[in-house]
Scaffold this motif. Structure first.
Motif, PDB file in Angstrom:
ATOM      1  N   ASP A 197       0.829  -1.210   0.000  1.00 34.38           N
ATOM      2  CA  ASP A 197       0.000   0.000   0.000  1.00 34.38           C
ATOM      3  C   ASP A 197       0.864   1.262   0.000  1.00 34.38           C
ATOM      4  O   ASP A 197       0.351   2.379   0.046  1.00 34.38           O
ATOM      5  CB  ASP A 197      -0.980  -0.001   1.184  1.00 34.38           C
ATOM      6  N   LEU A 198       2.188   1.089  -0.070  1.00 32.61           N
ATOM      7  CA  LEU A 198       3.081   2.247  -0.148  1.00 32.61           C
ATOM      8  C   LEU A 198       3.503   2.434  -1.608  1.00 32.61           C
ATOM      9  O   LEU A 198       3.708   1.445  -2.312  1.00 32.61           O
ATOM     10  CB  LEU A 198       4.325   2.014   0.713  1.00 32.61           C
ATOM     11  N   PRO A 199       3.670   3.671  -2.060  1.00 31.91           N
ATOM     12  CA  PRO A 199       4.105   3.861  -3.448  1.00 31.91           C
ATOM     13  C   PRO A 199       5.510   3.309  -3.676  1.00 31.91           C
ATOM     14  O   PRO A 199       6.310   3.239  -2.730  1.00 31.91           O
ATOM     15  CB  PRO A 199       4.088   5.386  -3.628  1.00 31.91           C
ATOM     16  N   ALA A 200       5.783   2.923  -4.929  1.00 33.86           N
ATOM     17  CA  ALA A 200       7.115   2.390  -5.243  1.00 33.86           C
ATOM     18  C   ALA A 200       8.167   3.480  -5.048  1.00 33.86           C
ATOM     19  O   ALA A 200       7.948   4.630  -5.423  1.00 33.86           O
ATOM     20  CB  ALA A 200       7.145   1.906  -6.684  1.00 33.86           C
ATOM     21  N   ARG A 201       9.275   3.104  -4.422  1.00 39.51           N
ATOM     22  CA  ARG A 201      10.387   4.043  -4.275  1.00 39.51           C
ATOM     23  C   ARG A 201      11.663   3.347  -4.736  1.00 39.51           C
ATOM     24  O   ARG A 201      11.731   2.117  -4.786  1.00 39.51           O
ATOM     25  CB  ARG A 201      10.534   4.507  -2.832  1.00 39.51           C
ATOM     26  N   SER A 202      12.662   4.163  -5.059  1.00 43.61           N
ATOM     27  CA  SER A 202      13.944   3.611  -5.501  1.00 43.61           C
ATOM     28  C   SER A 202      15.037   4.029  -4.547  1.00 43.61           C
ATOM     29  O   SER A 202      14.942   5.088  -3.920  1.00 43.61           O
ATOM     30  CB  SER A 202      14.309   4.153  -6.883  1.00 43.61           C
ATOM     31  N   ALA A 251      14.056   7.834  -3.130  1.00 45.00           N
ATOM     32  CA  ALA A 251      13.074   8.762  -3.702  1.00 45.00           C
ATOM     33  C   ALA A 251      12.099   7.970  -4.551  1.00 45.00           C
ATOM     34  O   ALA A 251      12.361   6.820  -4.902  1.00 45.00           O
ATOM     35  CB  ALA A 251      13.772   9.795  -4.575  1.00 45.00           C
ATOM     36  N   GLU A 252      10.974   8.598  -4.878  1.00 48.44           N
ATOM     37  CA  GLU A 252      10.084   7.943  -5.842  1.00 48.44           C
ATOM     38  C   GLU A 252      10.833   7.857  -7.165  1.00 48.44           C
ATOM     39  O   GLU A 252      11.592   8.783  -7.508  1.00 48.44           O
ATOM     40  CB  GLU A 252       8.792   8.748  -5.988  1.00 48.44           C
ATOM     41  N   PRO A 253      10.633   6.765  -7.926  1.00 50.05           N
ATOM     42  CA  PRO A 253      11.443   6.555  -9.130  1.00 50.05           C
ATOM     43  C   PRO A 253      11.441   7.764 -10.064  1.00 50.05           C
ATOM     44  O   PRO A 253      12.487   8.139 -10.587  1.00 50.05           O
ATOM     45  CB  PRO A 253      10.789   5.344  -9.796  1.00 50.05           C
ATOM     46  N   HIS A 254      10.297   8.437 -10.241  1.00 46.77           N
ATOM     47  CA  HIS A 254      10.273   9.533 -11.213  1.00 46.77           C
ATOM     48  C   HIS A 254      11.124  10.710 -10.720  1.00 46.77           C
ATOM     49  O   HIS A 254      11.662  11.467 -11.518  1.00 46.77           O
ATOM     50  CB  HIS A 254       8.848   9.982 -11.529  1.00 46.77           C
ATOM     51  N   LEU A 255      11.277  10.856  -9.405  1.00 54.42           N
ATOM     52  CA  LEU A 255      12.099  11.953  -8.888  1.00 54.42           C
ATOM     53  C   LEU A 255      13.580  11.674  -9.132  1.00 54.42           C
ATOM     54  O   LEU A 255      14.351  12.568  -9.431  1.00 54.42           O
ATOM     55  CB  LEU A 255      11.846  12.151  -7.383  1.00 54.42           C
ATOM     56  N   ILE A 256      13.940  10.407  -9.026  1.00 54.88           N
ATOM     57  CA  ILE A 256      15.333  10.054  -9.314  1.00 54.88           C
ATOM     58  C   ILE A 256      15.581  10.162 -10.814  1.00 54.88           C
ATOM     59  O   ILE A 256      16.582  10.718 -11.249  1.00 54.88           O
ATOM     60  CB  ILE A 256      15.656   8.642  -8.767  1.00 54.88           C
ATOM     61  N   GLU A 257      14.618   9.673 -11.603  1.00 56.85           N
ATOM     62  CA  GLU A 257      14.787   9.760 -13.058  1.00 56.85           C
ATOM     63  C   GLU A 257      14.914  11.219 -13.501  1.00 56.85           C
ATOM     64  O   GLU A 257      15.686  11.559 -14.382  1.00 56.85           O
ATOM     65  CB  GLU A 257      13.602   9.106 -13.779  1.00 56.85           C
ATOM     66  N   HIS A 258      14.138  12.094 -12.815  1.00 56.43           N
ATOM     67  CA  HIS A 258      14.169  13.524 -13.132  1.00 56.43           C
ATOM     68  C   HIS A 258      15.594  14.078 -13.003  1.00 56.43           C
ATOM     69  O   HIS A 258      15.978  15.008 -13.690  1.00 56.43           O
ATOM     70  CB  HIS A 258      13.230  14.248 -12.150  1.00 56.43           C
ATOM     71  N   HIS A 259      16.367  13.448 -12.104  1.00 57.27           N
ATOM     72  CA  HIS A 259      17.729  13.921 -11.894  1.00 57.27           C
ATOM     73  C   HIS A 259      18.722  13.282 -12.856  1.00 57.27           C
ATOM     74  O   HIS A 259      19.904  13.540 -12.781  1.00 57.27           O
ATOM     75  CB  HIS A 259      18.183  13.601 -10.457  1.00 57.27           C
ATOM     76  N   GLN A 260      18.216  12.407 -13.728  1.00 56.59           N
ATOM     77  CA  GLN A 260      19.164  11.684 -14.584  1.00 56.59           C
ATOM     78  C   GLN A 260      19.902  12.644 -15.515  1.00 56.59           C
ATOM     79  O   GLN A 260      19.363  13.622 -15.987  1.00 56.59           O
ATOM     80  CB  GLN A 260      18.449  10.600 -15.396  1.00 56.59           C
ATOM     81  N   SER A 261      21.136  12.264 -15.754  1.00 54.98           N
ATOM     82  CA  SER A 261      22.025  13.210 -16.415  1.00 54.98           C
ATOM     83  C   SER A 261      22.102  13.030 -17.922  1.00 54.98           C
ATOM     84  O   SER A 261      22.933  13.632 -18.564  1.00 54.98           O
ATOM     85  CB  SER A 261      23.399  12.990 -15.815  1.00 54.98           C
ATOM     86  N   GLY A 262      21.265  12.163 -18.455  1.00 59.94           N
ATOM     87  CA  GLY A 262      21.315  11.983 -19.897  1.00 59.94           C
ATOM     88  C   GLY A 262      22.153  10.785 -20.315  1.00 59.94           C
ATOM     89  O   GLY A 262      22.117  10.375 -21.461  1.00 59.94           O
ATOM     90  N   VAL A 263      22.862  10.174 -19.370  1.00 54.14           N
ATOM     91  CA  VAL A 263      23.632   8.970 -19.710  1.00 54.14           C
ATOM     92  C   VAL A 263      22.631   7.820 -19.824  1.00 54.14           C
ATOM     93  O   VAL A 263      21.749   7.682 -18.994  1.00 54.14           O
ATOM     94  CB  VAL A 263      24.667   8.654 -18.605  1.00 54.14           C
ATOM     95  N   GLU A 264      22.764   7.007 -20.836  1.00 53.39           N
ATOM     96  CA  GLU A 264      21.787   5.937 -21.077  1.00 53.39           C
ATOM     97  C   GLU A 264      21.868   4.797 -20.056  1.00 53.39           C
ATOM     98  O   GLU A 264      22.943   4.494 -19.558  1.00 53.39           O
ATOM     99  CB  GLU A 264      22.030   5.335 -22.468  1.00 53.39           C
TER     100      GLU A 264
END
Ligand code: FAD
Length: 440
Positions: A197-202, A251-264
């Motif tokens: 019942d908790l949102p997915a986090r990374s 963090a929630e996955p989208h927050l970490i992804e938001h910080h991604q630096s463009g490296v694949e």
């Protein structure tokens, strides 16, 4: 000489002989090792089957004082105390320049007030080796593939096991304890998985040589830092006794992804870049770790919170992470794992001795009392309520002791009003803290 109840392991494998035991335990992590030791002490025949070779890396390095009771019950306290792990006496929290600490010896509930910060590879091996030295049989590199629960709830479960040479053999047991952690063997094989019942986090994490020179840095506490602008991003820093630390961000996955630096991709280099990018957004942590050196490839875990539809029946019980895993923020995982081992063993010994037991009432419900207490505080951490309490400048000492008890792992102590009636009590105190902060 005492005969080996399992026969020779070689015989069993070569002849595909069926091994019969009272209890088979899947996994030799903290819940498996503690359960095995406690059952062995009660004269039950236990076989532990562990998929990996120890020592192996595991995340989850900051213990809570409450778990020391289970380590003691299992006769492992001396070994743990003498292993040279980092002494731990509390937790420190930091957000936007505000720093606050909880000293675990100053708590409401009686019981141990200190513990350790441990490299889990070493710690888990120590527990498993101590169980083995007490007489518990552990087979490493043996993995469970299948389980057959038989025709009805009185049948003895049969497990199909593969050894390190890829031979398969059968184990029949009166009872199965699943201590397989994130392997979640029985939830997968018996279709018991239920979404959390908790949102997915990374989480992204690694070990560092910290080179911390700040004289105010307290190595005897875990440091939880909160991102300056996004309160649901937080960092752990867990000092070890050898000048190293475990460091990670959640963090929630989208927050970490938001910080991604463009490296694949999720390469180790990219993870390291992401981790340091996030660390450098928290000025306190950035300063503390200015000279840190990464020692091992960064790893990540995503969506680790998990739940199940059934925790136990008359044939099996799920321990620790094989049951429910909430969240790492309060370092409760190993404590819940050991509490579940102790509670399950108590019920199981009664069942094996012919007493009537009710696994829901005797195991699942009392276990969930504490898990649900942690759930309340985890949810309130992420929505900001509990952070407002933690960082409140002028806490009432008695209330702080009650909250400190929960942070020290005593989440099953129903004499503590913040356990018994956790949501309502917490909300009351949140309102008070917020009103006072607004007024001042
Ligand atoms: P585990 O420790 O995972 O052990 C399970 C064992 O079962 C493993 O050795 C595995 O090899 C074995 N196994 C798996 N599949 C099979 C199979 N098929 N056959 C045989 N064996 C098998 N907890 C804390 O207390 N403090 C912390 O600071 C903390 N930080 C965390 C940070 C993060 C990011 C995460 C995700 C978790 C954290 N935890 C923490 C939680 C902690 O890692 C777990 O709760 C704890 O390890 C659970 O113990 P366990 O005995 O249930 O399982």
């Amino acid at each position: 000489m005492e005969s080996n109840p399992f026969g020779s392991r070689k015989d069993a494998q070569e002849n595909h002989r069926n091994i019969n035991v009272d209890v088979v335990i899947i996994g030799a992590g903290p819940s498996g090792a503690i359960a095995a030791s406690l059952l062995h002490k009660q004269g039950k025949q236990v076989l532990v089957l562990e998929k990996q070779h120890f020592p192996r890396f595991s995340i989850g390095e900051s213990l809570l004082p409450y778990c020391m009771q289970f380590i003691e019950q299992a006769g492992m306290l001396e070994a743990v105390e003498q292993a040279g792990f980092q002494f731990k006496n509390g937790a420190a929290f930091r957000h936007d320049g505000t720093y606050t600490t909880f000293n675990f010896t100053d708590k409401f509930t009686e019981g141990p007030g200190t513990t350790f910060q441990v490299q889990r590879g070493q710690f888990d091996k120590l527990l498993a080796d101590t169980a083995a030295s007490q007489g518990v049989e552990i087979h490493y590199d043996h993995s469970i593939n299948e389980i057959d629960l038989g025709l009805d709830s009185t049948s003895e479960p049969k497990l199909s096991v593969t050894d390190e040479q890829n031979n398969t053999y059968q184990v029949t047991a009166k009872y199965v304890l699943d201590a397989s952690g994130f392997g979640r063997v029985l939830p997968r094989l018996l279709d018991l998985e239920k979404p959390s019942d908790l949102p997915a986090r990374s989480a992204i994490f690694t070990h560092i040589e910290d080179n911390i020179t700040d004289p105010n840095f307290d190595r005897e506490k875990i440091l939880i830092s909160v991102h300056p602008t996004q309160k649901d991003i937080w960092y752990w820093l867990i000092p070890f006794s050898d000048g190293r630390c475990s460091v990670g961000v959640v963090a929630e996955p989208h927050l970490i992804e938001h910080h991604q630096s463009g490296v694949e991709g999720g390469s180790e280099a990219e993870l390291e870049q992401q981790l340091w990018q996030l660390i450098n957004e928290e000025p306190g942590l950035e300063a503390l770790l200015a000279n840190a050196k990464v020692l091992q490839p960064c790893a990540s875990l995503k969506g680790y919170s998990a739940n199940v539809s059934t925790l136990a029946t008359s044939q099996f019980a799920l321990l620790g992470n094989a049951g429910e895993f909430l969240d790492p923020v309060f370092s409760s995982g190993v404590t819940i794992a050991m509490q579940s081992a102790s509670m399950a063993v108590e019920t199981l010994v009664k069942q094996l001795d012919g007493e009537d037991v009710n696994w829901q009432q005797d195991y699942a419900q009392p276990l969930m009392q504490g898990v649900d207490t942690f759930r309340t505080y985890v949810q309130a951490w992420y929505d900001g309520r509990f952070q407002d309490v933690i960082f409140y400048e002028d806490p009432n000492p008695t209330i702080k002791q009650m909250i400190c008890s929960i942070l020290a792992g005593y989440a099953w102590d129903t004499k503590n009003p913040f356990v018994k009636d956790s949501e309502r009590r917490l909300n009351m105190i949140v309102d008070l803290c917020r009103d006072h902060t607004k007024a001042s």
